[in-house]
Write a protein that holds these residues in place. Structure first.
Motif, PDB file in Angstrom:
ATOM      1  N   GLU A 248       0.832  -1.204   0.000  1.00 20.22           N
ATOM      2  CA  GLU A 248       0.000   0.000   0.000  1.00 20.22           C
ATOM      3  C   GLU A 248       0.870   1.260   0.000  1.00 20.22           C
ATOM      4  OE1 GLU A 248      -2.903   0.101   3.045  1.00 20.22           O
ATOM      5  OE2 GLU A 248      -3.832  -1.806   2.488  1.00 20.22           O
ATOM      6  N   GLU A 249       1.918   1.244   0.797  1.00 15.15           N
ATOM      7  CA  GLU A 249       2.815   2.403   0.854  1.00 15.15           C
ATOM      8  C   GLU A 249       3.485   2.639  -0.494  1.00 15.15           C
ATOM      9  OE1 GLU A 249       1.959   1.192   4.889  1.00 15.15           O
ATOM     10  OE2 GLU A 249       2.660   0.069   3.153  1.00 15.15           O
ATOM     11  N   THR A 251       2.274   1.793  -3.415  1.00 15.52           N
ATOM     12  CA  THR A 251       1.243   2.277  -4.342  1.00 15.52           C
ATOM     13  C   THR A 251       1.003   3.767  -4.138  1.00 15.52           C
ATOM     14  OG1 THR A 251       0.149   0.119  -4.417  1.00 15.52           O
ATOM     15  CG2 THR A 251      -1.160   2.025  -5.065  1.00 15.52           C
ATOM     16  N   ARG A 252       0.882   4.172  -2.869  1.00  9.25           N
ATOM     17  CA  ARG A 252       0.670   5.604  -2.596  1.00  9.25           C
ATOM     18  C   ARG A 252       1.886   6.429  -3.004  1.00  9.25           C
ATOM     19  NH1 ARG A 252      -2.137   3.617   2.083  1.00  9.25           N
ATOM     20  NH2 ARG A 252      -0.239   3.743   3.339  1.00  9.25           N
ATOM     21  N   SER A 255       1.755   6.977  -6.616  1.00 10.29           N
ATOM     22  CA  SER A 255       0.744   7.990  -6.917  1.00 10.29           C
ATOM     23  C   SER A 255       1.277   9.397  -6.645  1.00 10.29           C
ATOM     24  CB  SER A 255      -0.506   7.734  -6.068  1.00 10.29           C
ATOM     25  OG  SER A 255      -1.480   8.739  -6.283  1.00 10.29           O
ATOM     26  N   HIS A 256       2.010   9.571  -5.561  1.00 13.56           N
ATOM     27  CA  HIS A 256       2.582  10.885  -5.242  1.00 13.56           C
ATOM     28  C   HIS A 256       3.605  11.311  -6.301  1.00 13.56           C
ATOM     29  CE1 HIS A 256       0.394  10.735  -1.648  1.00 13.56           C
ATOM     30  NE2 HIS A 256       1.258  10.078  -0.889  1.00 13.56           N
ATOM     31  N   GLU A 280       4.185  14.104   1.954  1.00 20.62           N
ATOM     32  CA  GLU A 280       3.477  12.826   1.887  1.00 20.62           C
ATOM     33  C   GLU A 280       4.415  11.709   1.423  1.00 20.62           C
ATOM     34  OE1 GLU A 280       0.237  12.346   2.950  1.00 20.62           O
ATOM     35  OE2 GLU A 280       0.741  14.332   3.724  1.00 20.62           O
ATOM     36  N   GLU A 284       5.429   8.162   3.556  1.00 17.46           N
ATOM     37  CA  GLU A 284       5.345   6.788   3.039  1.00 17.46           C
ATOM     38  C   GLU A 284       6.709   6.099   3.119  1.00 17.46           C
ATOM     39  OE1 GLU A 284       2.553   5.584   2.561  1.00 17.46           O
ATOM     40  OE2 GLU A 284       1.338   7.400   2.368  1.00 17.46           O
TER      41      GLU A 284
END
Length: 319
Positions: A248-249, A251-252, A255-256, A280, A284
């Motif tokens: 999840e980290e 993936t985020r 995205s960032h 952000e 992560e």
């Protein structure tokens, strides 16, 4: 609220936007907050010089130094500068030399004149003086009637000041665009390196569970000296995998990175947005480093944090 596009679709949109900017002749959109400009304007009797220096600042802040004769034009000057600068510390210095013609005006202290006039009438009645108080007697009272400089200058000189400020601001903007291009290229190189580290971390992530499982199997074998309870082994491995899962980290973080690239292609005040995205990203990366429980991923996390700090330093200079 509109549903966010998947990373791949967002990447396609980003590439499309980049191609559109390329074909439209737009090379970069990033604007630095650092710049300098100077303009000198002359009349037959005087010279006016305007220097503008801008540096990074969280908001827009003006520091204006100018001769007293021009001080009444400061609000107009600020409004004009606001059309050029939306963020940063703007330092403006004005020098005025030569023969500056100022307006003159008459200053009359009517209360003092009234007192003086009533005194003359009272003295005439008390002491039986003859004659009348003449206007010249009253006007001769220096404390009551004075001629002085207003401090204001002709409107033509104010127009010249605004013109010089516009010209100096144009030079500042040119320098800010040039530096903005350099910042954009540097940030692009950093984000490429960060993206590469994220890709390597994604490749390493599945191996963490396998390595832990084998290490656990070896320890159990040494302790039990007999057949290993595979159910217990798989159960322990599953618990570890859940705690060490960084998908999840990652993936985020991906995205960032896309959001940061989008900001690089945007116009306007993008510095604050970039700074927030970097915060952000850092969040992560910290989580990845603490959860992964793997030395190789920990090294990757440290390298990513080094890049993040370099990016943060450069973003502080972006408008």
């Amino acid at each position: 609220m509109a549903e966010e596009l998947p990373p791949w679709d967002r990447l396609v949109c980003l590439l499309t936007k980049a191609l559109e900017l390329f074909y439209n002749g737009v090379t970069h959109m990033v604007m630095s907050m650092t710049g300098f400009g100077r303009s000198v304007k002359q009349t037959p009797t005087c010279t006016i010089q305007v220097e503008i220096k801008t540096v990074n600042h969280r908001f827009r802040e003006y520091h204006i130094k100018m001769p007293q004769q021009l001080s009444h034009a400061e609000i107009t000057l600020r409004n004009q500068l606001s059309k050029h600068f939306s963020r940063g510390r703007v330092e403006l210095n004005v020098r005025l030399t030569g023969n500056i013609s100022s307006r003159r005006e008459l200053h009359i202290d009517w209360d003092l004149l009234d007192s003086y006039y009533h005194f003359i009438k009272e003295a005439k009645g008390r002491y039986q003086f003859s004659g009348e108080a003449m206007l010249s007697d009253i006007l001769g009272l220096d404390e009551a009637v004075q001629v002085g400089e207003t401090g204001d200058v002709d409107d033509d000189l104010i127009t010249l000041l605004l013109s010089a400020a516009d010209e100096a601001a144009g030079q500042v903007l040119k320098m800010r665009k040039t530096e903005g291009s350099s910042l954009s290229n540097e940030l692009e190189s950093y984000i490429n390196l960060l993206e590469d580290l994220v890709r390597k971390t994604k490749d390493l992530a599945p191996l963490v569970q396998e390595t832990y499982t084998e290490r656990l199997r070896s320890k159990l074998k040494d302790m039990m000296q007999e057949n290993i309870d595979e159910i217990r082994l798989m159960s322990e491995a599953a618990i570890f995998a859940d705690k060490a899962d960084i998908s999840e980290e990652l993936t985020r973080l991906t995205s960032h990175i896309l959001q940061f690239r989008e900001a690089l292609l945007s116009s306007g005040q993008i510095g604050r947005k970039m700074d927030f995205i970097i915060q952000e990203m850092n969040r992560e990366i910290n989580t990845i480093g603490s959860k992964a429980n793997d030395s190789n991923i920990a090294i990757m996390a440290v390298e990513m944090k080094v890049l993040i700090e370099k990016m943060r330093e450069q973003v502080q200079n972006i408008e």
